[in-house]
Design an enzyme around this catalytic site. Structure first.
Site, mmCIF file in Angstrom:
data_model
loop_
_atom_site.group_PDB
_atom_site.id
_atom_site.type_symbol
_atom_site.label_atom_id
_atom_site.label_comp_id
_atom_site.label_asym_id
_atom_site.label_seq_id
_atom_site.Cartn_x
_atom_site.Cartn_y
_atom_site.Cartn_z
ATOM 1 N N SER A 1 -104.583 6.400 2.844
ATOM 2 C CA SER A 1 -104.199 6.011 1.479
ATOM 3 C C SER A 1 -104.677 7.017 0.425
ATOM 4 O O SER A 1 -105.815 7.474 0.450
ATOM 5 C CB SER A 1 -104.760 4.631 1.142
ATOM 6 O OG SER A 1 -104.429 4.289 -0.197
ATOM 7 N N GLY B 1 -87.403 -5.217 4.305
ATOM 8 C CA GLY B 1 -88.796 -5.662 4.272
ATOM 9 C C GLY B 1 -89.316 -5.917 2.870
ATOM 10 O O GLY B 1 -88.553 -6.165 1.928
ATOM 11 N N GLY B 2 -90.656 -5.833 2.728
ATOM 12 C CA GLY B 2 -91.296 -6.137 1.454
ATOM 13 C C GLY B 2 -90.897 -5.207 0.331
ATOM 14 O O GLY B 2 -90.711 -5.635 -0.814
ATOM 15 N N LYS C 1 -98.491 -7.950 1.967
ATOM 16 C CA LYS C 1 -97.918 -8.317 0.665
ATOM 17 C C LYS C 1 -97.477 -9.781 0.575
ATOM 18 O O LYS C 1 -97.577 -10.391 -0.494
ATOM 19 C CB LYS C 1 -96.771 -7.372 0.316
ATOM 20 C CG LYS C 1 -97.259 -5.939 0.090
ATOM 21 C CD LYS C 1 -96.132 -5.012 -0.330
ATOM 22 C CE LYS C 1 -96.660 -3.596 -0.538
ATOM 23 N NZ LYS C 1 -95.607 -2.680 -1.025
ATOM 24 N N GLY D 1 -91.752 8.444 -2.614
ATOM 25 C CA GLY D 1 -92.746 7.392 -2.678
ATOM 26 C C GLY D 1 -93.967 7.766 -3.509
ATOM 27 O O GLY D 1 -94.673 6.891 -4.008
#
Length: 289
Positions: free
Chosen positions: A22, A145-146, A73, A254
């Protein structure tokens, strides 16, 4: 602050699995430094979905907020006492803000981040001072998806009325149906084999994992005035992003979303009115290089 006072210690973190990669700690910690928040720290915590309730329940009052990534999430939204309408409609939250009473408030800053990235690229916006009201933008979403849920919510905020959703599994499109209803959107399902016909949109938002859409790069016909957003940023460029660039289409990765959604999280966690965007962007670029 008097000389013998220690600075207040406040904590925040990003949770997910895997999480070691991350870039969020670099972004947020740079923001704290730039804003003069000397007692603030932001870390990464590896956490599976089944572990999330226990991990969150053990956090003390020094914790200001949490960023949630995959696969947490949906679980994050269930832990919140209160949530924003957009998080409820999307059915997913990427942000938990600790309240004074110890409860958690949920938001989905991916939605606002996507809206910001796409609006700055000209999607759903009248150009020029005297421009007429634009027609609803035509938006295509790859994946179910999320992040696809956040993309639907962003499409709604950008003024879309119908969104084409391209998935490998018909069930994935069916799972998005309640989200679309909550957002007041009509969803046109497109089978993966027919994906190339859905790329003539004003904006194409890819939320699929790396490699999943590579085969489409040589098959699609782009709208040259359109925008392509790919939630992936590593490896970059993806074959689809490279295809879009060759076609003269505006491309965003992203990383653009990672920064945009982090700015809102920073403001909600700290109470600082405006996140130090330049410092946070520079930290992201440095962490990437």
């Amino acid at each position: 602050m008097s000389h013998n006072e220690t600075p207040i210690t406040r904590k925040a973190a990003v949770l997910g699995k895997p999480i070691a990669h991350s870039l969020s700690p670099a972004i947020h910690n740079a923001g704290y430094a730039a804003a003069g928040l000397s007692g603030w720290t932001y870390e990464a915590i590896e956490c599976a979905e089944s572990e999330l309730p226990d991990v969150v329940s053990r956090l003390g009052p020094e914790w200001a907020g949490l960023s949630l990534t995959m696969p947490l999430k949906e679980a994050a939204l269930r832990l919140a006492a209160v949530a924003t309408p957009v998080a409820i409609a999307a059915g997913v939250a990427n942000t938990l803000v600790h309240q004074p009473d110890g409860s958690w408030f949920a938001d989905n800053t991916d939605v606002g981040g996507l809206v910001r990235v796409l609006r700055e690229a000209g999607v759903g916006v009248s150009r020029g001072r005297h421009a007429a009201k634009v027609a609803p933008p035509r938006i295509t979403v790859l994946g179910g998806g999320g992040t696809a849920r956040a993309a639907l919510a962003a499409a709604s905020e950008l003024g879309a009325e119908q969104v084409r959703v391209v998935t490998r599994r018909p069930e994935a499109r069916e799972e998005l149906a309640p989200v679309a209803v909550a957002l007041g959107l009509t969803v046109e399902g497109v089978a993966w084999a027919d994906a190339p016909v859905a790329f003539d949109a004003d904006a194409v938002i890819s939320t699929v994992p790396k490699g999943a859409a590579d085969e489409l790069a040589e098959q699609v016909t782009w709208n040259h005035d359109g925008v392509f957003f790919d939630a992936i940023y590593d490896p970059w460029p993806t074959p689809l992003a490279a295809s879009a660039t060759r076609a003269g289409v505006a491309v965003h990765s992203g990383l653009d979303l990672l920064l945009a959604q982090a700015l809102s999280q920073f403001e909600q966690f700290t109470g600082v009115g405006r996140a130090p965007e330049d410092a946070m962007r520079a930290a992201l670029e440095k962490a990437r290089s």
